[in-house]
Motif scaffolding. Structure first.
Motif, PDB file in Angstrom:
ATOM      1  N   ALA A  45       0.824  -1.213   0.000  1.00 35.87           N
ATOM      2  CA  ALA A  45       0.000   0.000   0.000  1.00 35.87           C
ATOM      3  C   ALA A  45       0.857   1.261   0.000  1.00 35.87           C
ATOM      4  N   GLY A  46       2.180   1.088  -0.128  1.00 39.67           N
ATOM      5  CA  GLY A  46       3.047   2.259  -0.280  1.00 39.67           C
ATOM      6  C   GLY A  46       3.722   2.742   0.988  1.00 39.67           C
ATOM      7  N   VAL A  47       3.521   2.047   2.104  1.00 38.26           N
ATOM      8  CA  VAL A  47       4.219   2.429   3.339  1.00 38.26           C
ATOM      9  C   VAL A  47       5.698   2.055   3.163  1.00 38.26           C
ATOM     10  N   THR A  48       6.582   2.986   3.505  1.00 41.19           N
ATOM     11  CA  THR A  48       8.006   2.772   3.231  1.00 41.19           C
ATOM     12  C   THR A  48       8.670   1.902   4.310  1.00 41.19           C
ATOM     13  N   GLU A  49       9.864   1.390   3.971  1.00 41.85           N
ATOM     14  CA  GLU A  49      10.634   0.603   4.945  1.00 41.85           C
ATOM     15  C   GLU A  49      10.960   1.448   6.169  1.00 41.85           C
ATOM     16  N   GLU A  50      11.235   2.725   5.930  1.00 39.21           N
ATOM     17  CA  GLU A  50      11.565   3.600   7.049  1.00 39.21           C
ATOM     18  C   GLU A  50      10.365   3.766   7.984  1.00 39.21           C
ATOM     19  N   GLU A  51       9.180   3.906   7.401  1.00 43.09           N
ATOM     20  CA  GLU A  51       7.972   4.034   8.233  1.00 43.09           C
ATOM     21  C   GLU A  51       7.718   2.745   9.013  1.00 43.09           C
ATOM     22  N   ILE A  52       7.962   1.609   8.366  1.00 38.58           N
ATOM     23  CA  ILE A  52       7.770   0.320   9.047  1.00 38.58           C
ATOM     24  C   ILE A  52       8.752   0.196  10.206  1.00 38.58           C
ATOM     25  N   ARG A  53       9.985   0.607   9.963  1.00 36.88           N
ATOM     26  CA  ARG A  53      10.992   0.568  11.026  1.00 36.88           C
ATOM     27  C   ARG A  53      10.596   1.505  12.174  1.00 36.88           C
ATOM     28  N   THR A  54      10.038   2.653  11.816  1.00 30.09           N
ATOM     29  CA  THR A  54       9.595   3.595  12.847  1.00 30.09           C
ATOM     30  C   THR A  54       8.543   2.948  13.752  1.00 30.09           C
ATOM     31  N   MET A  55       7.573   2.271  13.141  1.00 34.96           N
ATOM     32  CA  MET A  55       6.472   1.686  13.928  1.00 34.96           C
ATOM     33  C   MET A  55       6.898   0.454  14.726  1.00 34.96           C
ATOM     34  N   THR A  56       7.843  -0.317  14.164  1.00 36.36           N
ATOM     35  CA  THR A  56       8.172  -1.595  14.807  1.00 36.36           C
ATOM     36  C   THR A  56       9.413  -1.536  15.703  1.00 36.36           C
ATOM     37  N   VAL A  57      10.322  -0.594  15.429  1.00 40.85           N
ATOM     38  CA  VAL A  57      11.584  -0.537  16.186  1.00 40.85           C
ATOM     39  C   VAL A  57      11.751   0.796  16.924  1.00 40.85           C
ATOM     40  N   VAL A  58      11.606   1.879  16.185  1.00 42.27           N
ATOM     41  CA  VAL A  58      11.932   3.196  16.748  1.00 42.27           C
ATOM     42  C   VAL A  58      10.901   3.625  17.802  1.00 42.27           C
ATOM     43  N   ASN A  59       9.624   3.494  17.483  1.00 41.11           N
ATOM     44  CA  ASN A  59       8.607   3.951  18.434  1.00 41.11           C
ATOM     45  C   ASN A  59       8.595   3.142  19.735  1.00 41.11           C
ATOM     46  N   PRO A  60       8.687   1.807  19.672  1.00 36.38           N
ATOM     47  CA  PRO A  60       8.768   1.062  20.935  1.00 36.38           C
ATOM     48  C   PRO A  60       9.934   1.547  21.804  1.00 36.38           C
ATOM     49  N   ARG A  61      11.059   1.795  21.145  1.00 28.11           N
ATOM     50  CA  ARG A  61      12.214   2.296  21.895  1.00 28.11           C
ATOM     51  C   ARG A  61      11.892   3.651  22.527  1.00 28.11           C
ATOM     52  N   ARG A  62      11.222   4.506  21.760  1.00 28.52           N
ATOM     53  CA  ARG A  62      10.840   5.815  22.302  1.00 28.52           C
ATOM     54  C   ARG A  62       9.925   5.674  23.518  1.00 28.52           C
ATOM     55  N   VAL A  63       9.003   4.728  23.443  1.00 27.28           N
ATOM     56  CA  VAL A  63       8.072   4.543  24.567  1.00 27.28           C
ATOM     57  C   VAL A  63       8.842   4.225  25.848  1.00 27.28           C
ATOM     58  N   PHE A  64       9.870   3.396  25.732  1.00 26.70           N
ATOM     59  CA  PHE A  64      10.601   2.961  26.924  1.00 26.70           C
ATOM     60  C   PHE A  64      11.798   3.841  27.263  1.00 26.70           C
ATOM     61  N   GLU A  65      12.236   4.641  26.281  1.00 23.44           N
ATOM     62  CA  GLU A  65      13.472   5.378  26.420  1.00 23.44           C
ATOM     63  C   GLU A  65      13.458   6.370  27.581  1.00 23.44           C
ATOM     64  N   ARG A  66      12.345   7.044  27.772  1.00 22.52           N
ATOM     65  CA  ARG A  66      12.326   8.140  28.728  1.00 22.52           C
ATOM     66  C   ARG A  66      11.998   7.655  30.135  1.00 22.52           C
ATOM     67  N   GLN A  67      12.144   6.349  30.318  1.00 21.53           N
ATOM     68  CA  GLN A  67      11.885   5.785  31.633  1.00 21.53           C
ATOM     69  C   GLN A  67      12.688   6.501  32.716  1.00 21.53           C
ATOM     70  N   GLY A  68      12.027   6.919  33.737  1.00 19.91           N
ATOM     71  CA  GLY A  68      12.722   7.544  34.851  1.00 19.91           C
ATOM     72  C   GLY A  68      13.212   8.948  34.540  1.00 19.91           C
ATOM     73  N   ALA A  69      12.653   9.571  33.507  1.00 23.45           N
ATOM     74  CA  ALA A  69      13.159  10.863  33.047  1.00 23.45           C
ATOM     75  C   ALA A  69      12.541  12.043  33.801  1.00 23.45           C
ATOM     76  N   TYR A  70      11.924  11.779  34.923  1.00 20.84           N
ATOM     77  CA  TYR A  70      11.308  12.900  35.647  1.00 20.84           C
ATOM     78  C   TYR A  70      12.347  13.680  36.445  1.00 20.84           C
TER      79      TYR A  70
END
Ligand SMILES: [Zn+2]
Length: 319
Positions: A294-319
């Protein structure tokens, strides 16, 4: 921004967020009611179900999956011994959750929010079930009843657990009664930074306007029920992602199946009939190819499957 190494609590110990890789953000290894397990030792054949889960996780690993977030709440039978054994034998990161399901159990009524927080926080600070395995995420859930008085209390508890520990919040919602927005209201009232929250089960609806209202407040959304085609077929779930990517929301989307290697809610034989592709292989095998087509790029797929999960957990304890 200062670059820093971040760690997330895995069931076998801390994991560098850089090592999370392709992450399925909302799955379940074994869902089996604790009371029934105690009352009827044959309720679940743990040894057999662990072996089956190991097979399923290995199959996901062969398709590139490196981390599975098990969002089983305590009172749906979260068993950290199962999670640890599967993680060890399959060689995949498993992250466990703390938190309670939306079901209105009578004992919860008599517990003040902070008394629940003081108990549950030990899953994150000390370890789960007497082990050193610490919870890496807080689970909260709202369903068909919406935000009742008791549900508001559970959402408050989840928000306070998140604020006390810094581990991200990830939810179950009914996508058809606006409960994602209602959860955000409660979390916001508790001072939660909504960008630390994944509002789950958003993939069950095609209502882009509803999803954009959630996204506008900064949360991630879970397109996380691939395989539950009887709720919404894969093609429609894929079309929603394609449209969300087109509208510039790629950096807030995470993918998963909400699949259970074992679940005691329905007779075992019914699951392959009801949902034949409801397993950890469906996204790599069918969903990602459909997104590419459907035209979704490899970069977008990587963002959803690798980069975003990392972002969700990355800021752990960042208060
Ligand atoms: Zn789930």
């Amino acid at each position: 921004m200062v670059a820093r190494m971040a760690k997330v609590n895995g069931v076998l110990g801390p994991i560098d967020t850089a090592d999370l890789g392709f992450t399925l953000m909302h799955e379940h290894l074994v869902v089996a009611n604790w009371s029934m397990r105690v009352a009827f030792p044959s309720w679940v054949d743990v040894k057999a179900e662990v072996a089956h889960a190991v097979e399923e996780v290995r199959a996901a690993k062969a398709r590139g999956v490196r981390t599975i977030v098990d969002l089983t709440p305590i009172n749906l039978g979260r068993d950290v011994h199962v999670l640890r054994e599967v993680a060890e034998r399959a060689g995949v990161n498993v992250i466990a959750a703390t938190g309670l399901y939306w079901t209105e159990e009578p004992w919860i009524e008599g517990w003040e929010p902070d008394r629940l927080v003081d108990t549950l926080v030990r899953d994150v600070t000390d370890g789960i079930q007497g082990t050193t395995a610490k919870a890496g995420v807080v689970k909260a859930a709202t369903d068909k009843l919406g935000v009742t008085e008791l549900n508001r209390k559970l959402l408050t508890v989840a928000a306070r657990l998140h604020r006390a520990t810094g581990v991200p919040l990830s939810t179950h919602t009914d996508a058809h009664n606006g409960s994602g927005l209602a959860q955000q209201d409660v979390f916001e009232g508790e001072g939660v930074d909504l960008s630390r929250v994944v509002i789950g089960h958003c993939g069950d609806t095609e209502d882009i306007a509803y999803l954009e209202k959630i996204l506008a407040r900064g949360s991630f959304i879970g397109l996380d029920r691939f395989g539950l085609d009887f709720v919404l077929p894969m093609e429609k779930r894929v079309a929603t992602i394609v449209e969300l990517c087109r509208r510039g929301h790629t950096d807030r989307l995470v993918l998963s199946h909400d699949a259970c290697c074992h679940i005691d809610w329905v007779p075992k034989a019914m699951i392959p009939v009801l949902a034949p592709r409801w397993n950890f292989r469906h996204i790599p095998d069918d969903v990602l190819p459909a997104l590419r087509a459907a035209g979704v790029t490899e970069e977008e797929i990587r963002t959803m499957t690798v980069v975003n999960p990392r972002r969700v957990f990355e800021r752990q304890g960042a208060y």
